[in-house]
Design an enzyme around this catalytic site. Structure first.
Site, PDB file in Angstrom:
ATOM      1  N   ASP A  99      -5.837  18.308   0.119  1.00  0.00           N
ATOM      2  CA  ASP A  99      -5.232  17.302   0.971  1.00  0.00           C
ATOM      3  C   ASP A  99      -4.728  16.129   0.136  1.00  0.00           C
ATOM      4  O   ASP A  99      -5.518  15.417  -0.473  1.00  0.00           O
ATOM      5  CB  ASP A  99      -6.281  16.801   1.974  1.00  0.00           C
ATOM      6  CG  ASP A  99      -5.704  15.883   3.019  1.00  0.00           C
ATOM      7  OD1 ASP A  99      -4.485  15.645   3.003  1.00  0.00           O
ATOM      8  OD2 ASP A  99      -6.475  15.385   3.852  1.00  0.00           O
ATOM      9  N   ASP A 317       5.097  13.791   1.688  1.00  0.00           N
ATOM     10  CA  ASP A 317       3.864  14.484   2.045  1.00  0.00           C
ATOM     11  C   ASP A 317       4.059  15.987   1.953  1.00  0.00           C
ATOM     12  O   ASP A 317       4.652  16.604   2.833  1.00  0.00           O
ATOM     13  CB  ASP A 317       3.421  14.101   3.460  1.00  0.00           C
ATOM     14  CG  ASP A 317       2.175  14.858   3.876  1.00  0.00           C
ATOM     15  OD1 ASP A 317       1.287  15.053   3.025  1.00  0.00           O
ATOM     16  OD2 ASP A 317       2.088  15.270   5.044  1.00  0.00           O
TER      17      ASP A 317
END
Length: 493
Positions: A99, A317
């Site tokens: 992540d 992202d």
């Protein structure tokens, strides 16, 4: 962030060599967790991205490592990225989800309440047991590393005890809590062109004693989360502060159906890379997007639409599958695309998405798009970087605009759709982010400041001996790196 997100995730690790010259590289294997599913609609991809964004937008929280990559950009192949790390003495394998939007590495512990016991990913779910590791130690509230975590809201301390703890709650309803420990992370070392093992680095990570929500579901359960954010408790920051890793990481993700790519802790050296500054004091990788051009014509969008504030900004992202435009920018963007294509191309609406019936090559029909950032850096997008082929109809391919709109939100999120087939460099030391178009199946040069004044390179294919789809990835790496064999999977939640 928590379990399950759409991802081309950036992963980077480094351990200290016994006689490290600036650091060392590691390999990472990314593979597909679930079978191909070409029936996924854009609406479903949006829904899965939204789960990630709820987590991400609420989150407040010298060598090179080379990672070999498997998997594919194709958003219709549903999966999840995770990696195997080895912790403790003797080392134990933990498969953890990656992540880039959170900071902390945490794994399930033996005393965990609510932790799944088995995984539908067909991986073992081990539990960390500090009493079985000869090198493990608890982190007290008086430890400076705990104070670092408290400052970034990644750690807490109570008056009832001296144990450094954490509690993370995510926007999708999942959560985890536990305490911090320090132990060894194990790597393989590349030094002077040869590969050896038994290199380690001491890192602080979370020991999860309670989990809830999606984290407890066994169908895609993993043993924890590996955060790669910028705060002090991230593994990247810890290793950099120890002087065993450069504070920069890079990736190059293949956009074709064969998938794969390159991920390294270090700086990929490519003369065509352009850089723009990261927005300071942000928990994510925010950039100052100033304008968008279609066919060289700047769209009439006020630059303040992209400016960073409490609930606004432009975020890079790699955990997002598609790309998202601030609401005020979306319609001008779509209208400009539609008005620039030949009238012979039929425009259709498919379940709320702007789509087109195309019989020829989209490269010959659709315009180039440029995202223009501060400092004169532009990210040029080919049609395949903003369009997704959804289906076919009457002999024509249905191509839809992959950029989506988040109603009521002024956030722009650049995900895999635009990041693929590019070198992307996250220079945390210089607080800048750079990119360049690149064939990610080719070899690259990676730089680390080794202080030797010379460059020696090894072939990344030597690291794992894999004969899989990694074979085409000849990564050339600068001298003195650590090799870590990791396995990652894609999951679109």
């Amino acid at each position: 962030m928590a379990a399950g997100f759409v991802a081309w995730v950036v992963v980077f690790l480094l351990g200290a060599a016994t006689a490290a010259v600036g650091g060392s590289p590691a390999t990472l294997s990314l593979e597909r967790a679930f079978p191909t599913n070409h029936g996924v609609e854009l609406s479903q991809l949006r829904a899965r991205d939204m789960l990630r964004h709820r987590r991400m937008l609420q989150s407040t929280n010298n060598g090179v490592i080379d990672f070999q990559v498997q998997g594919t950009f194709d958003p219709f192949q549903v999966g999840l990225y995770y990696t195997k790390v080895q912790l403790g003495s003797p080392p134990v394998d933990f498969y953890v989800q990656i992540d880039t939007g959170s900071d902390v590495l945490w794994v399930s512990c033996t005393s965990c309440n609510g932790c799944p016991q088995t995984s539908g990913l067909q991986i073992p779910l081990n539990f960390f047991d500090a009493s079985r590791s000869s090198t493990s130690s608890m982190i007290s509230c008086s430890d400076q590393r705990c104070n670092t975590g408290v400052q970034s809201s990644d750690a807490t301390c109570s008056s009832q005890g001296n144990q450094c703890s954490y509690s993370f709650q995510y926007g999708d309803g999942s959560g985890t809590s536990g305490y911090y420990v320090s132990d060894l992370m194990h790597f393989n070392t590349i030094f002077e062109g040869s590969v050896s093992s038994n290199s380690t680095a001491s890192v602080v990570f979370g020991c999860s004693t309670e989990q809830s929500g999606d984290l407890t579901k066994s169908d895609r359960a993993v043993a924890g989360i590996f955060g790669f954010g910028q705060q002090g408790l991230s593994v990247i920051s810890q290793l950099s502060s120890q002087g065993v890793a450069p504070n920069v990481f890079s990736h190059c993700l293949k956009g074709d159906s064969s998938g794969g790519g390159i991920l390294v802790l270090g700086e990929i050296v490519e003369p065509n890379i352009v850089y723009t500054s990261l927005v300071a004091s942000q928990p994510h990788y925010n950039l100052n997007l100033q304008s968008i051009s279609v066919n060289g014509q700047k769209l009439q969008i006020d630059s303040s639409v992209f400016a960073t504030s409490s609930n606004k900004g432009t975020i890079v992202d790699s955990g997002t599958t598609l790309a998202y435009l601030a609401e005020e920018a979306y319609d001008p963007f779509v209208n400009a695309i539609t008005s620039s294509i030949p009238q012979s191309v039929s425009s259709v609406n498919s379940k709320g998405n702007q789509c087109y019936l195309v019989t020829g090559s989209v490269s010959d029909i659709f315009p180039q798009v440029s995202l223009n950032f501060a400092g004169g850096a532009s990210m040029d997008l080919k049609p395949q970087d903003y369009l997704i082929q959804q289906s076919s109809s009457g002999g024509a391919a249905v191509w839809c605009i992959g950029f989506q709109k988040i109603s009521g939100q002024d956030v722009t999120i650049l995900g895999d759709l635009v990041l693929k087939d590019k070198i992307v460099v996250y220079d945390l030391a210089g607080q800048r982010l750079g990119w360049a178009p690149y064939n990610c199946g080719s070899s690259v040069n990676v730089s680390a400041n080794t202080g030797t004044g010379r460059s020696e390179y090894v072939n990344a294919g030597e690291l794992s001996g894999s004969t899989s789809s990694h074979e085409g990835l000849n990564k050339l790496i600068n001298i003195g790196f650590l090799a870590l064999t990791l396995i990652c999977y894609i999951v679109i939640l």
